[in-house]
Write a protein that holds these residues in place. Sequence first.
Motif, PDB file in Angstrom:
ATOM      1  N   LYS A  80      -1.250   1.703   7.370  1.00 27.46           N
ATOM      2  CA  LYS A  80      -1.371   0.240   7.262  1.00 27.46           C
ATOM      3  C   LYS A  80      -1.595  -0.386   8.633  1.00 27.46           C
ATOM      4  CE  LYS A  80       1.310  -0.420   3.016  1.00 27.46           C
ATOM      5  NZ  LYS A  80       2.532  -1.011   2.415  1.00 27.46           N
ATOM      6  N   HIS A  83      -5.015  -0.149   9.852  1.00 33.43           N
ATOM      7  CA  HIS A  83      -5.937  -1.068   9.173  1.00 33.43           C
ATOM      8  C   HIS A  83      -5.568  -2.543   9.415  1.00 33.43           C
ATOM      9  CE1 HIS A  83      -6.895   2.647   6.971  1.00 33.43           C
ATOM     10  NE2 HIS A  83      -8.077   2.070   6.730  1.00 33.43           N
ATOM     11  N   ILE A  85      -2.622  -4.052   9.107  1.00 34.18           N
ATOM     12  CA  ILE A  85      -1.620  -4.621   8.211  1.00 34.18           C
ATOM     13  C   ILE A  85      -0.231  -4.351   8.768  1.00 34.18           C
ATOM     14  CG2 ILE A  85      -0.650  -4.578   5.875  1.00 34.18           C
ATOM     15  CD1 ILE A  85      -3.385  -3.539   4.915  1.00 34.18           C
ATOM     16  N   PRO A  87       3.465  -4.094   7.994  1.00 30.04           N
ATOM     17  CA  PRO A  87       4.338  -3.956   6.822  1.00 30.04           C
ATOM     18  C   PRO A  87       5.480  -4.968   6.784  1.00 30.04           C
ATOM     19  CG  PRO A  87       3.857  -1.819   7.764  1.00 30.04           C
ATOM     20  CD  PRO A  87       3.368  -2.844   8.745  1.00 30.04           C
ATOM     21  N   GLN A  90       3.960  -8.109   5.521  1.00 28.54           N
ATOM     22  CA  GLN A  90       3.638  -7.878   4.114  1.00 28.54           C
ATOM     23  C   GLN A  90       4.895  -7.956   3.254  1.00 28.54           C
ATOM     24  OE1 GLN A  90       2.255  -3.897   2.988  1.00 28.54           O
ATOM     25  NE2 GLN A  90       0.583  -4.872   1.843  1.00 28.54           N
TER      26      GLN A  90
END
Length: 427
Positions: A80, A83, A85, A87, A90
């Motif tokens: 993640k 890419h 992202i 966490p 998120q």
Amino acid sequence: MDVKFTKEAINSLEAIDKRIRVKDTKIDGLLIEVLPSGRKSFRVYKRVKGKNAPVSVTLGQFPAVSIENARKKALAVLDKLAHGINPNVQARIEAKSKITLLEVYQDYISQKELTTSSLRGYDQIMRTYLDDWKSKPIADITETQIKDRHAFLTESSKAQADYCMRVLRALFNFAKFEYKNAQDRPIFLYNPVEILSHRKQWNHVARKQTRITKSQIKPLLTGLDKIRSESDCFMRAVCDFVEMALFTGLRKTELLSLQWKTVSLKERSFYVEETKNGSPLELPISDHLLSIFKRRQAETNNEYVFQADNEHGYIREPKKCIARIVNETGIQFTLHDLRRTFTSTAELLRVGTYTIKRLLNHKTQRNDVTAGYTVLTAEELREPSQAIEDSLLNGPKRDKEKNAEVDIRELLSQMSPEEKLALIKSF
């Protein structure tokens, strides 16, 4: 320190007086953190391109999370991060997407400047009509549920059904702008309460048109005097409150929370600090109103005009006493009836619209440029206030003059030319 994670290796790590971190030689970025308490937790600790501080993601405690599972979780987190992202971000967004109705409500009331009466009304809606939805994620509240709840409440009270849904609509609108994703876009895009507008299912309860008639005012005042002479201090205070509500048109909470520090009998004016729309209001004290204030002054010994022996120091809810007044006088009225009576009397006297708005502390629309230039002080409100009071006590003078004029015209229209000539010569 770097080691290959095994049960033996991790178990051999001893706690010291400060936190230590040990990296896994197999998965770059996976480490185990040992706290002084002895607790051992798996984490991903990785620097990300374009970020000043490393990202730290907790995976779980050892040995509840095995080394094998920790490595699998670490690889997923690292993928993640690769890419773009985070966490942690998120997870926060996912938590917000599952936010409950009660949590939204608590955020709403903490950020909005609500009056005491508005907050009390909202609390009642949540407690009485939406209690079974409090723990429900707002994302799970559907249009069908909205329609069914509104229809169910309508069977008991159309007004309360609409009020409940207006509160719910406000919470969804608040959630739309309050909770965002990583791209700063709303998590909740749609307000399910809008289905009531689409289906035209709002009850649109008409405003009440009831008020006290001219013929009822004197019996009401006489009845209040009688009840006052036979009652305790609390009931006498409520009688004075009802009478003052009639002669000022003010709202319940605006009057009941009135403090003596905001009243000047010498200047014959008083100041309302806490109003429904948040705008303070200074008003004149007319003749009859002065007698009520003096009566109140003789009855009180704390800071409130409508003193009561409770934790607040003033009357909070006079419903039972008002019911007694209605019963003993035989005159059915509500507090809003008194406000409508005051307003209607002002209109009959042709008091200006902006003057009436100021007396009632109604806000004008922002696009009303004239209202922005109309500034009325307590002194400038004194004459219309006195005229309204006099009209309530004695009947509108203008109406009597108008009626007399109409009677003379009607009499003249029925006279012959000879009779009119004889009448003129008699003067």
